[in-house]
Design an enzyme around this catalytic site. Sequence first.
Site, PDB file in Angstrom:
ATOM      1  N   LYS A  14       0.864  -1.290  -0.035  1.00  0.00           N
ATOM      2  CA  LYS A  14       0.104   0.049  -0.117  1.00  0.00           C
ATOM      3  C   LYS A  14       0.982   1.504  -0.010  1.00  0.00           C
ATOM      4  O   LYS A  14       0.713   2.352  -0.669  1.00  0.00           O
ATOM      5  CB  LYS A  14      -0.985   0.066   1.170  1.00  0.00           C
ATOM      6  CG  LYS A  14      -1.844  -1.040   1.455  1.00  0.00           C
ATOM      7  CD  LYS A  14      -2.788  -0.967   2.542  1.00  0.00           C
ATOM      8  CE  LYS A  14      -2.043  -1.245   3.952  1.00  0.00           C
ATOM      9  NZ  LYS A  14      -1.672  -2.456   4.380  1.00  0.00           N
ATOM     10  N   ARG A  89      -9.461   0.610   9.124  1.00  0.00           N
ATOM     11  CA  ARG A  89      -9.078  -0.794   9.618  1.00  0.00           C
ATOM     12  C   ARG A  89     -10.027  -1.532  10.398  1.00  0.00           C
ATOM     13  O   ARG A  89      -9.940  -2.434  10.684  1.00  0.00           O
ATOM     14  CB  ARG A  89      -7.749  -0.615  10.398  1.00  0.00           C
ATOM     15  CG  ARG A  89      -6.381  -0.981   9.510  1.00  0.00           C
ATOM     16  CD  ARG A  89      -5.257  -1.010  10.554  1.00  0.00           C
ATOM     17  NE  ARG A  89      -4.085  -1.880  10.088  1.00  0.00           N
ATOM     18  CZ  ARG A  89      -2.865  -1.297   9.563  1.00  0.00           C
ATOM     19  NH1 ARG A  89      -3.150   0.001   9.124  1.00  0.00           N
ATOM     20  NH2 ARG A  89      -1.914  -1.993   9.225  1.00  0.00           N
ATOM     21  N   ARG A 128      11.563  -6.658   4.711  1.00  0.00           N
ATOM     22  CA  ARG A 128      11.458  -5.182   4.829  1.00  0.00           C
ATOM     23  C   ARG A 128      11.904  -4.978   6.325  1.00  0.00           C
ATOM     24  O   ARG A 128      12.632  -3.991   6.605  1.00  0.00           O
ATOM     25  CB  ARG A 128      10.169  -4.813   4.976  1.00  0.00           C
ATOM     26  CG  ARG A 128       9.888  -3.386   5.008  1.00  0.00           C
ATOM     27  CD  ARG A 128       8.418  -2.819   4.729  1.00  0.00           C
ATOM     28  NE  ARG A 128       7.526  -2.959   5.871  1.00  0.00           N
ATOM     29  CZ  ARG A 128       6.156  -2.831   5.888  1.00  0.00           C
ATOM     30  NH1 ARG A 128       5.668  -2.358   4.928  1.00  0.00           N
ATOM     31  NH2 ARG A 128       5.299  -3.151   6.830  1.00  0.00           N
ATOM     32  N   ARG A 134      11.675  -1.560  11.779  1.00  0.00           N
ATOM     33  CA  ARG A 134      10.486  -1.786  12.471  1.00  0.00           C
ATOM     34  C   ARG A 134      10.176  -2.715  13.452  1.00  0.00           C
ATOM     35  O   ARG A 134      10.637  -3.899  13.071  1.00  0.00           O
ATOM     36  CB  ARG A 134       9.196  -1.448  11.703  1.00  0.00           C
ATOM     37  CG  ARG A 134       8.935  -0.194  11.181  1.00  0.00           C
ATOM     38  CD  ARG A 134       7.687  -0.202   9.732  1.00  0.00           C
ATOM     39  NE  ARG A 134       6.600  -1.152  10.487  1.00  0.00           N
ATOM     40  CZ  ARG A 134       5.418  -0.895   9.678  1.00  0.00           C
ATOM     41  NH1 ARG A 134       5.382  -0.513   8.615  1.00  0.00           N
ATOM     42  NH2 ARG A 134       4.616  -1.520  10.254  1.00  0.00           N
ATOM     43  N   ARG A 146      -0.300  -9.461  13.892  1.00  0.00           N
ATOM     44  CA  ARG A 146      -0.725  -8.379  12.831  1.00  0.00           C
ATOM     45  C   ARG A 146      -1.958  -8.931  11.719  1.00  0.00           C
ATOM     46  O   ARG A 146      -2.891  -8.490  11.440  1.00  0.00           O
ATOM     47  CB  ARG A 146       0.077  -7.542  12.041  1.00  0.00           C
ATOM     48  CG  ARG A 146       1.067  -6.811  13.148  1.00  0.00           C
ATOM     49  CD  ARG A 146       2.475  -6.115  12.632  1.00  0.00           C
ATOM     50  NE  ARG A 146       2.307  -5.439  11.256  1.00  0.00           N
ATOM     51  CZ  ARG A 146       3.282  -5.235  10.404  1.00  0.00           C
ATOM     52  NH1 ARG A 146       4.443  -5.857  10.757  1.00  0.00           N
ATOM     53  NH2 ARG A 146       3.158  -4.342   9.458  1.00  0.00           N
TER      54      ARG A 146
END
Length: 190
Positions: A14, A89, A128, A134, A146
Amino acid sequence: MKNIVLFGPPGAGKGTQADVLKDKYNLVHISTGDVFRYNMKNDTELGLLAKSYIENGNLVPDEVTINMLEAEVEKNPQANGFIFDGFPRTEDQAAALDAFLAKKDATINGMVALEVEEDILVGRLLERGKVSGRADDQDEAKIRNRFNEYNTKTAIVKDYYEKQNKYYGINGVGSIASITQLISDVVDTL
Ligand code: AMP
């Protein structure tokens, strides 16, 4: 005004796509995840509040997130429209967004969803995590949480937009440019 919700599970691409599309369509990109991370980095009250949820891969409570999103929109009164990335969300967030936009005589024109299988996404997120720094990208248990949040609270947001005939699903596996093209084919009709 053209308002687009860019939807999809964590790691679907996204943010990458929003970055390209915001320039192509002259829209303001609001990523709620980015706004939270900015606040965490700067130790603001909001950042401190959101931190434990985010680092454990849980959703931040609706009230906090909705207020933050509305404040971000208000910062851009001249906008030609928005790309909402990572918001809504939950169903309550979707309803709040509709009510908020209605007060401005605006609406969501469409939700474009990047559809990618979960197994591919876990690999992408771990990759990533090596560069993003992160915490929520670096630990497989947090990543799985998640997805659990996504599957139990977020996936139903698709139905919310489908009921309004605003849902457009596209295949999120392929080159960045080819996926931008698929999204653009939808956005051009909205
Ligand atoms: P993202 O960058 O979109 O993957 O978001 C990172 C994290 O920020 C999520 O796992 C949530 O903890 C939090 N977050 C971002 N957007 C929302 C939202 N709309 N509602 C609740 N939590 C959110």
